[in-house]
Design a protein around this motif. Structure first.
Motif, PDB file in Angstrom:
ATOM      1  N   THR A  60      -6.213   8.187   9.739  1.00 26.26           N
ATOM      2  CA  THR A  60      -7.295   7.518  10.481  1.00 26.26           C
ATOM      3  C   THR A  60      -7.994   6.476   9.605  1.00 26.26           C
ATOM      4  O   THR A  60      -9.198   6.550   9.361  1.00 26.26           O
ATOM      5  CB  THR A  60      -8.325   8.530  11.035  1.00 26.26           C
ATOM      6  N   PRO A  61      -7.242   5.493   9.095  1.00 28.44           N
ATOM      7  CA  PRO A  61      -7.802   4.546   8.126  1.00 28.44           C
ATOM      8  C   PRO A  61      -8.820   3.591   8.741  1.00 28.44           C
ATOM      9  O   PRO A  61      -8.643   3.112   9.864  1.00 28.44           O
ATOM     10  CB  PRO A  61      -6.564   3.782   7.647  1.00 28.44           C
ATOM     11  N   ALA A  62      -9.876   3.310   7.978  1.00 24.36           N
ATOM     12  CA  ALA A  62     -10.872   2.308   8.356  1.00 24.36           C
ATOM     13  C   ALA A  62     -10.579   1.041   7.555  1.00 24.36           C
ATOM     14  O   ALA A  62     -11.021   0.890   6.417  1.00 24.36           O
ATOM     15  CB  ALA A  62     -12.278   2.819   8.077  1.00 24.36           C
ATOM     16  N   PHE A  63      -9.800   0.147   8.141  1.00 24.21           N
ATOM     17  CA  PHE A  63      -9.361  -1.057   7.445  1.00 24.21           C
ATOM     18  C   PHE A  63     -10.497  -2.080   7.333  1.00 24.21           C
ATOM     19  O   PHE A  63     -11.388  -2.149   8.186  1.00 24.21           O
ATOM     20  CB  PHE A  63      -8.194  -1.704   8.195  1.00 24.21           C
ATOM     21  N   THR A  64     -10.423  -2.871   6.279  1.00 24.93           N
ATOM     22  CA  THR A  64     -11.305  -4.025   6.096  1.00 24.93           C
ATOM     23  C   THR A  64     -10.458  -5.279   6.196  1.00 24.93           C
ATOM     24  O   THR A  64      -9.414  -5.380   5.547  1.00 24.93           O
ATOM     25  CB  THR A  64     -11.997  -3.986   4.726  1.00 24.93           C
ATOM     26  N   LYS A  65     -10.888  -6.251   6.994  1.00 31.42           N
ATOM     27  CA  LYS A  65     -10.104  -7.464   7.164  1.00 31.42           C
ATOM     28  C   LYS A  65     -10.278  -8.390   5.960  1.00 31.42           C
ATOM     29  O   LYS A  65     -11.335  -8.439   5.339  1.00 31.42           O
ATOM     30  CB  LYS A  65     -10.506  -8.180   8.449  1.00 31.42           C
ATOM     31  N   ILE A  66      -9.216  -9.099   5.631  1.00 32.79           N
ATOM     32  CA  ILE A  66      -9.205 -10.036   4.515  1.00 32.79           C
ATOM     33  C   ILE A  66      -9.242 -11.459   5.070  1.00 32.79           C
ATOM     34  O   ILE A  66      -8.336 -11.862   5.815  1.00 32.79           O
ATOM     35  CB  ILE A  66      -7.950  -9.862   3.643  1.00 32.79           C
ATOM     36  N   ARG A  67     -10.268 -12.201   4.704  1.00 29.62           N
ATOM     37  CA  ARG A  67     -10.307 -13.608   5.065  1.00 29.62           C
ATOM     38  C   ARG A  67      -9.258 -14.351   4.220  1.00 29.62           C
ATOM     39  O   ARG A  67      -9.254 -14.243   3.002  1.00 29.62           O
ATOM     40  CB  ARG A  67     -11.705 -14.179   4.827  1.00 29.62           C
ATOM     41  N   HIS A  68      -8.386 -15.091   4.868  1.00 34.08           N
ATOM     42  CA  HIS A  68      -7.290 -15.717   4.137  1.00 34.08           C
ATOM     43  C   HIS A  68      -6.869 -17.014   4.811  1.00 34.08           C
ATOM     44  O   HIS A  68      -7.170 -17.252   5.985  1.00 34.08           O
ATOM     45  CB  HIS A  68      -6.094 -14.761   4.044  1.00 34.08           C
ATOM     46  N   THR A  69      -6.176 -17.850   4.059  1.00 33.00           N
ATOM     47  CA  THR A  69      -5.634 -19.096   4.603  1.00 33.00           C
ATOM     48  C   THR A  69      -4.108 -19.051   4.674  1.00 33.00           C
ATOM     49  O   THR A  69      -3.493 -19.965   5.214  1.00 33.00           O
ATOM     50  CB  THR A  69      -6.051 -20.303   3.746  1.00 33.00           C
ATOM     51  N   GLY A  70      -3.522 -18.012   4.145  1.00 34.21           N
ATOM     52  CA  GLY A  70      -2.081 -17.846   4.179  1.00 34.21           C
ATOM     53  C   GLY A  70      -1.668 -16.722   3.255  1.00 34.21           C
ATOM     54  O   GLY A  70      -2.442 -16.292   2.396  1.00 34.21           O
ATOM     55  N   THR A  71      -0.456 -16.233   3.422  1.00 41.35           N
ATOM     56  CA  THR A  71       0.027 -15.160   2.548  1.00 41.35           C
ATOM     57  C   THR A  71       1.544 -15.147   2.503  1.00 41.35           C
ATOM     58  O   THR A  71       2.221 -15.551   3.467  1.00 41.35           O
ATOM     59  CB  THR A  71      -0.477 -13.786   3.021  1.00 41.35           C
ATOM     60  N   THR A  72       2.057 -14.700   1.365  1.00 44.97           N
ATOM     61  CA  THR A  72       3.499 -14.476   1.199  1.00 44.97           C
ATOM     62  C   THR A  72       3.786 -13.021   0.851  1.00 44.97           C
ATOM     63  O   THR A  72       4.910 -12.686   0.471  1.00 44.97           O
ATOM     64  CB  THR A  72       4.063 -15.375   0.082  1.00 44.97           C
ATOM     65  N   VAL A  73       2.789 -12.142   0.966  1.00 46.68           N
ATOM     66  CA  VAL A  73       2.956 -10.753   0.554  1.00 46.68           C
ATOM     67  C   VAL A  73       3.973 -10.046   1.450  1.00 46.68           C
ATOM     68  O   VAL A  73       3.872 -10.088   2.681  1.00 46.68           O
ATOM     69  CB  VAL A  73       1.610 -10.008   0.594  1.00 46.68           C
ATOM     70  N   GLY A  74       4.937  -9.417   0.843  1.00 46.81           N
ATOM     71  CA  GLY A  74       5.946  -8.714   1.620  1.00 46.81           C
ATOM     72  C   GLY A  74       6.861  -7.888   0.726  1.00 46.81           C
ATOM     73  O   GLY A  74       6.737  -7.872  -0.498  1.00 46.81           O
ATOM     74  N   LEU A  75       7.785  -7.194   1.374  1.00 43.23           N
ATOM     75  CA  LEU A  75       8.748  -6.334   0.687  1.00 43.23           C
ATOM     76  C   LEU A  75       9.980  -7.131   0.301  1.00 43.23           C
ATOM     77  O   LEU A  75      10.474  -7.956   1.075  1.00 43.23           O
ATOM     78  CB  LEU A  75       9.153  -5.176   1.605  1.00 43.23           C
ATOM     79  N   SER A  76      10.488  -6.887  -0.901  1.00 41.44           N
ATOM     80  CA  SER A  76      11.761  -7.462  -1.318  1.00 41.44           C
ATOM     81  C   SER A  76      12.602  -6.374  -1.983  1.00 41.44           C
ATOM     82  O   SER A  76      12.085  -5.325  -2.376  1.00 41.44           O
ATOM     83  CB  SER A  76      11.557  -8.637  -2.286  1.00 41.44           C
ATOM     84  N   LYS A  77      13.902  -6.633  -2.087  1.00 41.18           N
ATOM     85  CA  LYS A  77      14.820  -5.689  -2.713  1.00 41.18           C
ATOM     86  C   LYS A  77      15.760  -6.445  -3.653  1.00 41.18           C
ATOM     87  O   LYS A  77      16.128  -7.594  -3.391  1.00 41.18           O
ATOM     88  CB  LYS A  77      15.658  -4.946  -1.662  1.00 41.18           C
ATOM     89  N   GLU A  78      16.135  -5.767  -4.732  1.00 38.80           N
ATOM     90  CA  GLU A  78      17.153  -6.322  -5.608  1.00 38.80           C
ATOM     91  C   GLU A  78      18.518  -6.236  -4.914  1.00 38.80           C
ATOM     92  O   GLU A  78      18.737  -5.411  -4.026  1.00 38.80           O
ATOM     93  CB  GLU A  78      17.197  -5.560  -6.934  1.00 38.80           C
ATOM     94  N   ALA A  79      19.420  -7.113  -5.308  1.00 34.99           N
ATOM     95  CA  ALA A  79      20.771  -7.121  -4.746  1.00 34.99           C
ATOM     96  C   ALA A  79      21.756  -6.543  -5.752  1.00 34.99           C
ATOM     97  O   ALA A  79      21.751  -6.914  -6.932  1.00 34.99           O
ATOM     98  CB  ALA A  79      21.180  -8.543  -4.382  1.00 34.99           C
TER      99      ALA A  79
END
Length: 303
Positions: free
Chosen positions: A25-44
């Motif tokens: 039951t998380p109480a999230f806080t919003k992040i004011r932002h202009t863009g993002t590249t945050v994501g998951l990556s994996k090695e090959a």
């Protein structure tokens, strides 16, 4: 067919009690932002087996990591929890200095047009940068390193979302800059970078990173100034320590003051590229100051 747009992209965070686990039951806080590249990556992992037909037959995903940047326009109070996380410290009487408290977060991205989510766990705010330029808003970015991620088609059961702050962004022309303890009016750009030196740490039998250890808290940057004397150039050439402090003030009168009391310049050559004004750019590192007992201090002052 509905296509997701950046105009309807939400970004939120919540502190984790257990590294890599989103609270129930998380109480999230919003992040004011202009863009993002945050994501998951994996090695090959690509097989090196040799075949008579010269072709590659086997391929696997390797270790996972979360990384990327969150870009923002700096506003009073809007990002204080995340700045605190980068410093691994705690705001104390409106003063923040670096410390050693690691905090991990779940970051949630919501693509409202298509009502889909990406949730990234075990996220640490590893770096922060700020940029001041004439006639501009103060911009910056957070660098994130994390553990794992997944997609979802709905919000977490029982989750809630706090409203975003609505303070106006800081601009580059309301405030002041001091260099060497005196006001300076020839600065044309100031860049500041903070980093914790966190790196992903893997072990056999686990595709995700352990909680990354803290490295050194490094503060670096640069200033660019019109060349009206040789005072800044001489500080570089003579290896003379200096100090930089700048105050940002928003339209309501809220302030942030950034103080670096022991600064060493490591460049400072005026370059002429034409008939116009000559500028000099000086890279610097902020060092631990024995009087201030820190290399960087932020003081916030509400209006």
């Amino acid at each position: 067919m509905t296509i997701a747009t950046g105009a309807r992209h939400d970004l939120s965070f919540i502190v984790e009690s257990t590294y890599g686990t989103t609270p129930s039951t998380p109480a999230f806080t919003k992040i004011r932002h202009t863009g993002t590249t945050v994501g998951l990556s994996k090695e090959a992992l690509e097989s090196e087996e040799l075949r008579e037909d010269r072709q590659v037959q086997f391929f696997r995903h390797g270790t996972k990591s979360v990384g990327g940047d969150i870009n923002f326009e700096l506003s009073y109070g809007g990002l204080d929890s995340l700045i605190e996380a980068v410093f691994c410290g705690t705001w104390n009487s409106n003063v923040l200095v670096p410390a050693n408290t690691r905090r991990s977060f779940t970051i949630e991205r919501h693509f409202e047009d298509i009502d889909k989510y990406i949730r990234l766990t075990g996220c640490h705010f590893n770096t922060m940068s700020l940029s001041l330029a004439p006639n501009s808003l103060v911009t910056g970015s957070f660098g994130v390193i994390g553990k794992d991620g997944d997609t979802a088609s709905s919000a977490i059961t029982g989750s809630s979302y706090g409203a975003e702050s609505n303070t106006k962004p800081f601009d580059s022309f309301t405030g002041s800059i001091n260099e060497g303890g005196s006001a300076i009016g020839t600065i044309t750009a100031l860049e500041l970078s903070v980093e914790n030196g966190m790196e992903a740490t893997y072990s056999v039998g686990d595709a995700t990173t352990k909680e990354p250890p803290l490295g050194q808290f490094r503060v670096t940057g640069s200033i660019t100034a019109y060349l009206d004397s040789m005072s800044l150039v001489d500080k570089f050439q003579d290896e003379t320590a200096s100090a930089i402090a700048f105050t940002l003030t928003d339209a309501a009168g809220n302030d942030y003051t950034f103080e670096m009391d022991e600064v060493q310049y490591n460049s400072g050559n005026p370059e002429v590229g034409g008939p116009g004004s000559v500028t000099v750019s000086l890279d610097f590192i902020a060092l631990y100051d024995t009087s201030a007992t820190t290399n960087l201090k932020i003081t916030r002052a509400p209006a």
